[in-house]
Write a protein that holds these residues in place. Structure first.
Motif, PDB file in Angstrom:
ATOM      1  N   ALA A 145      21.510  16.297  22.220  1.00 47.59           N
ATOM      2  CA  ALA A 145      22.358  15.535  23.090  1.00 47.59           C
ATOM      3  C   ALA A 145      22.892  16.106  24.261  1.00 47.59           C
ATOM      4  N   GLN A 147      20.765  17.329  26.489  1.00 47.61           N
ATOM      5  CA  GLN A 147      19.583  16.955  27.430  1.00 47.61           C
ATOM      6  C   GLN A 147      20.002  15.399  28.030  1.00 47.61           C
ATOM      7  N   LEU A 148      20.367  14.551  26.901  1.00 46.60           N
ATOM      8  CA  LEU A 148      20.690  13.050  27.225  1.00 46.60           C
ATOM      9  C   LEU A 148      22.015  12.992  28.025  1.00 46.60           C
ATOM     10  N   LYS A 149      22.986  13.978  27.751  1.00 47.28           N
ATOM     11  CA  LYS A 149      24.281  13.693  28.307  1.00 47.28           C
ATOM     12  C   LYS A 149      24.343  13.566  29.743  1.00 47.28           C
ATOM     13  N   GLU A 152      23.821  10.755  32.025  1.00 46.46           N
ATOM     14  CA  GLU A 152      24.805   9.472  31.991  1.00 46.46           C
ATOM     15  C   GLU A 152      25.529   9.446  33.387  1.00 46.46           C
ATOM     16  N   SER A 169      24.440   7.619  26.710  1.00 49.59           N
ATOM     17  CA  SER A 169      23.251   8.193  25.744  1.00 49.59           C
ATOM     18  C   SER A 169      23.587   7.757  24.487  1.00 49.59           C
ATOM     19  N   SER A 170      22.578   7.511  23.652  1.00 47.44           N
ATOM     20  CA  SER A 170      22.661   7.193  22.396  1.00 47.44           C
ATOM     21  C   SER A 170      22.221   8.188  21.395  1.00 47.44           C
ATOM     22  N   GLY A 173      18.137   7.946  22.598  1.00 42.96           N
ATOM     23  CA  GLY A 173      17.828   7.835  23.998  1.00 42.96           C
ATOM     24  C   GLY A 173      18.768   7.332  24.832  1.00 42.96           C
ATOM     25  N   LEU A 174      18.626   6.384  25.657  1.00 45.80           N
ATOM     26  CA  LEU A 174      19.416   5.985  26.581  1.00 45.80           C
ATOM     27  C   LEU A 174      19.838   4.339  26.424  1.00 45.80           C
ATOM     28  N   THR A 175      20.886   3.860  26.891  1.00 45.68           N
ATOM     29  CA  THR A 175      21.196   2.494  26.858  1.00 45.68           C
ATOM     30  C   THR A 175      21.564   2.361  28.636  1.00 45.68           C
ATOM     31  N   THR A 188      14.122   5.064  25.313  1.00 46.20           N
ATOM     32  CA  THR A 188      13.523   6.077  24.455  1.00 46.20           C
ATOM     33  C   THR A 188      12.866   7.097  25.289  1.00 46.20           C
ATOM     34  N   GLU A 192      11.585  14.853  29.329  1.00 50.34           N
ATOM     35  CA  GLU A 192      12.952  15.172  29.448  1.00 50.34           C
ATOM     36  C   GLU A 192      13.554  14.162  30.525  1.00 50.34           C
TER      37      GLU A 192
END
Length: 228
Positions: A145, A147-149, A152, A169-170, A173-175, A188, A192
């Motif tokens: 979470a 790494q995705l955050k 954003e 982030s989801s 992956g990402l939206t 997706t 990284e």
């Protein structure tokens, strides 16, 4: 501008499908920059070993479009090239230490070193420079979470500050949400910093600085800067 146009995905698919081995009408925007600019030794090192292990060439290589990949794989001491978009495979015949041709078609492949002496690029058809990557583009990578955050935020198109994206982030992956029309696209991760949409035709490449995202590039050269 490539960004999020509905006609782009099929167009990119057609371009990728014609890039490797056989099209005389290659799109010029799929060509890489000159080897010098890419940090590649174009003619090879005359002092290199006379017997470069074929394993050195194995791996996944990314096209300049960022959406297309080719895999070089060693089977029974023979090198094969596989186009990942259609799984078409070519057996390669070794001409010298770093130069190969596809059996039957005679399409040329040359493996190139970077300035540190590592094989990091493959030149196809004498002019298309592909870059070796450290991930399998077929496999979705699990990111935390955190790494995705860090990816954003709101991103602004470098060439037109009126166009903005929100990236969220989801769980997987990402939206991305286009703020000019509210259209959303899901992505997706393959690494990284590299993401693809569901059908693999829309690539995102993030640039990190001190562990935080500062920009994202859509396709080859649509650059979006992260708002402060």
């Amino acid at each position: 501008m490539n960004s999020f146009k509905s006609a782009i995905a099929p167009k990119i698919r057609r371009v990728i499908g014609s890039i490797l081995f056989g099209s005389a009408s290659l799109a010029t925007n799929c060509f890489a920059q000159t080897p010098a600019r890419a940090g590649v030794i174009a003619q090879g090192d005359s002092q290199q070993s006379k017997t470069v292990p074929l394993e050195k060439f194995s791996g996944y290589y990314q096209f300049p479009s960022k959406a297309g990949f080719i895999q070089f794989e060693l089977k029974d001491n023979t090198l094969f090239a596989k186009q990942l978009w259609d799984n078409k495979e070519y057996q390669l015949i070794q001409i010298d230490e770093t130069n190969f041709e596809s059996k039957g078609e005679g399409h040329k492949v040359e493996f190139l070193k970077d300035n540190s002496g590592q094989f990091t690029h493959a030149k196809l058809l004498g002019r298309i420079i592909t870059v070796k990557v450290g991930f399998d583009p077929k496999i979705i990578k699990q990111l935390s979470a955190a790494q995705l955050k860090r990816l954003e935020g709101t991103y602004i198109l470098k060439d037109d500050s009126n166009l903005k994206l929100d990236i969220l982030s989801s769980g997987t992956g990402l939206t991305i949400k286009q703020l000019w029309d509210n259209k959303e696209v899901a992505f997706t991760p393959r690494s990284e910093t590299f993401f693809l949409n569901d059908d693999g035709t829309f690539p995102l490449t993030f640039l990190l600085s001190d562990g935080e995202a500062v920009q994202v590039t859509c396709f080859k050269d649509d650059i979006w800067l992260k708002a402060k």
